[in-house]
Design an enzyme around this catalytic site. Structure first.
Site, PDB file in Angstrom:
ATOM      1  N   LYS A  58     -27.002 -21.565   0.960  1.00 38.89           N
ATOM      2  CA  LYS A  58     -27.502 -22.688   0.147  1.00 38.89           C
ATOM      3  C   LYS A  58     -28.744 -23.266   0.775  1.00 38.89           C
ATOM      4  O   LYS A  58     -29.742 -23.522   0.096  1.00 38.89           O
ATOM      5  CB  LYS A  58     -26.439 -23.791   0.058  1.00 38.89           C
ATOM      6  CG  LYS A  58     -25.498 -23.658  -1.099  1.00 38.89           C
ATOM      7  CD  LYS A  58     -24.441 -24.745  -1.023  1.00 38.89           C
ATOM      8  CE  LYS A  58     -23.187 -24.283  -1.716  1.00 38.89           C
ATOM      9  NZ  LYS A  58     -21.984 -24.945  -1.253  1.00 38.89           N
ATOM     10  N   GLN A 102     -18.754 -29.607   0.474  1.00 37.94           N
ATOM     11  CA  GLN A 102     -18.224 -28.246   0.431  1.00 37.94           C
ATOM     12  C   GLN A 102     -16.688 -28.253   0.435  1.00 37.94           C
ATOM     13  O   GLN A 102     -16.064 -28.934   1.245  1.00 37.94           O
ATOM     14  CB  GLN A 102     -18.756 -27.460   1.643  1.00 37.94           C
ATOM     15  CG  GLN A 102     -18.368 -26.004   1.685  1.00 37.94           C
ATOM     16  CD  GLN A 102     -19.029 -25.151   0.605  1.00 37.94           C
ATOM     17  OE1 GLN A 102     -20.118 -25.458   0.134  1.00 37.94           O
ATOM     18  NE2 GLN A 102     -18.367 -24.090   0.220  1.00 37.94           N
ATOM     19  N   ASP A 125     -22.450 -30.695  -8.337  1.00 38.39           N
ATOM     20  CA  ASP A 125     -21.326 -29.777  -8.559  1.00 38.39           C
ATOM     21  C   ASP A 125     -20.734 -29.955  -9.962  1.00 38.39           C
ATOM     22  O   ASP A 125     -20.030 -29.080 -10.464  1.00 38.39           O
ATOM     23  CB  ASP A 125     -20.205 -30.050  -7.548  1.00 38.39           C
ATOM     24  CG  ASP A 125     -20.143 -29.036  -6.419  1.00 38.39           C
ATOM     25  OD1 ASP A 125     -20.503 -27.868  -6.645  1.00 38.39           O
ATOM     26  OD2 ASP A 125     -19.704 -29.428  -5.321  1.00 38.39           O
TER      27      ASP A 125
HETATM   28  N1  GUN Z   1     -16.703 -23.948  -2.208  1.00 41.44           N
HETATM   29  C1  GUN Z   1     -16.902 -22.734  -2.789  1.00 41.44           C
HETATM   30  N2  GUN Z   1     -17.695 -22.857  -3.877  1.00 41.44           N
HETATM   31  C2  GUN Z   1     -17.997 -24.166  -3.987  1.00 41.44           C
HETATM   32  C3  GUN Z   1     -18.791 -24.912  -4.913  1.00 41.44           C
HETATM   33  O1  GUN Z   1     -19.374 -24.396  -5.878  1.00 41.44           O
HETATM   34  N3  GUN Z   1     -18.856 -26.247  -4.677  1.00 41.44           N
HETATM   35  C4  GUN Z   1     -18.236 -26.846  -3.640  1.00 41.44           C
HETATM   36  N4  GUN Z   1     -18.361 -28.161  -3.494  1.00 41.44           N
HETATM   37  N5  GUN Z   1     -17.481 -26.179  -2.772  1.00 41.44           N
HETATM   38  C5  GUN Z   1     -17.374 -24.846  -2.950  1.00 41.44           C
END
Ligand code: GUN
Length: 297
Positions: A58, A102, A125
């Site tokens: 990311k 996350q 998100d």
């Molecule tokens: N963990 C795995 N994929 C994601 C996601 O798209 N968003 C978040 N916040 N955590 C994740």
């Protein structure tokens, strides 16, 4: 059936790269015209190995798109109060347009409480109930990244899915439910099937579009797929082979389904690469929304 037909492969890697390039142009334009650099804050609590990989990717892709990336790594022992204070600080920070905490969080922390503490206008998100409600009522602002990525992949093979029967397998808040809302907004006839559904295979057989997001390796078999259907596979499952090595597979049995489907996403290289690209898209939407600009990018 000869069994010789082979589905068109939907190349998520290439489609995600094209989207990131388009976003980088839009970010440069926003900076030139408004002096604003979209900023994404990512909070990682603990040291889950898969999460570390996600967060690293990311960060790299955020910077590559010309956006600001703020990373906050907190120890697994972080208290509820300390994490909520961090979210509050990011809610108030004018350089931060998008906040992502996350998942999964360590067991002593309540993910719902933490996600609900994020300012809905920074919730890139799309997990906050306000954003789920906006999506459900035709006022979408931030839509969860994975379903948006699935819709973009779908539209790469069929620009207008209006009137088609879409079957979504799985009913999670992160994928299944928002996916169904997006398909409904695209004028599909939508069926959601799940672990308690009677005759799941029979319903999937009626689908022009199948989105598999249940998290079970190679669950959907080729003889459940209507000839010519479009198959979007959200699953990422690691399975052990006879030789002891592990392999990544989707929720769809690719070998058999790809003989019947009209188009299908591979695993890896299908939905996976789209998720971060769609997160960056949501971050740009957040920056534009705060400026009072049209949210569309
Ligand atoms: N963990 C795995 N994929 C994601 C996601 O798209 N968003 C978040 N916040 N955590 C994740």
């Amino acid at each position: 059936m000869s069994g010789s037909a082979t589905a068109q492969l939907i190349d998520g890697k290439a489609i995600a790269a094209a989207l990131r390039a388009q976003l980088a142009d839009a970010v440069a334009k926003l900076k030139a015209e408004h002096g604003v650099v979209p900023g994404l804050a990512v909070v990682l609590v603990g040291d889950d190995p898969a999460s570390q990989v996600y967060v690293r990717n990311k960060h790299a892709q955020t910077v590559e798109a010309g956006m600001a990336s703020f990373e906050h790594r907190l120890p697994a022992s972080t208290s509820r109060e300390a994490l909520l204070a961090m979210v509050d600080q990011l809610n108030k920070d004018p350089l931060v347009h998008g906040i992502l905490v996350q998942l999964p969080l360590p067991a002593h922390l309540d993910a719902t409480e933490v996600l609900n503490a994020i300012d809905p206008d920074k919730d890139v998100d799309g997990f906050h109930p306000v954003n789920a409600g906006r999506l459900a009522t035709g006022q979408a602002l931030f839509v969860p990244c994975t379903p948006v990525g699935c819709e973009l992949l779908l539209r790469s093979v069929i620009a207008d899915p209006s009137g088609l029967h879409a079957v979504v397998i799985g009913r999670s808040n992160i994928v299944g439910k928002p996916m169904a809302q997006l398909l409904l907004a695209a004028n599909c006839t939508v069926t959601i099937v799940h672990s308690r559904t009677r005759d799941l295979a029979g319903l999937v057989r009626q689908a022009d579009i199948v989105v598999a997001a249940l998290g079970r390796a190679e669950f959907v078999k080729g003889d459940w797929i209507k000839p010519g259907a479009i198959v979007i596979d959200v699953g990422i499952n690691r399975i052990e082979q006879a030789d002891g090595k592990t392999r990544l597979v989707g929720d769809v049995d690719f070998a058999s389904a790809s003989q019947v489907a009209g188009a299908i996403t591979p695993v890896p290289g299908g939905v996976g690469p789209m998720t971060i690209a769609c997160l960056l898209r949501n971050t740009l939407i957040a920056a534009r929304y705060r400026l009072g600009l049209d949210g569309q990018v």
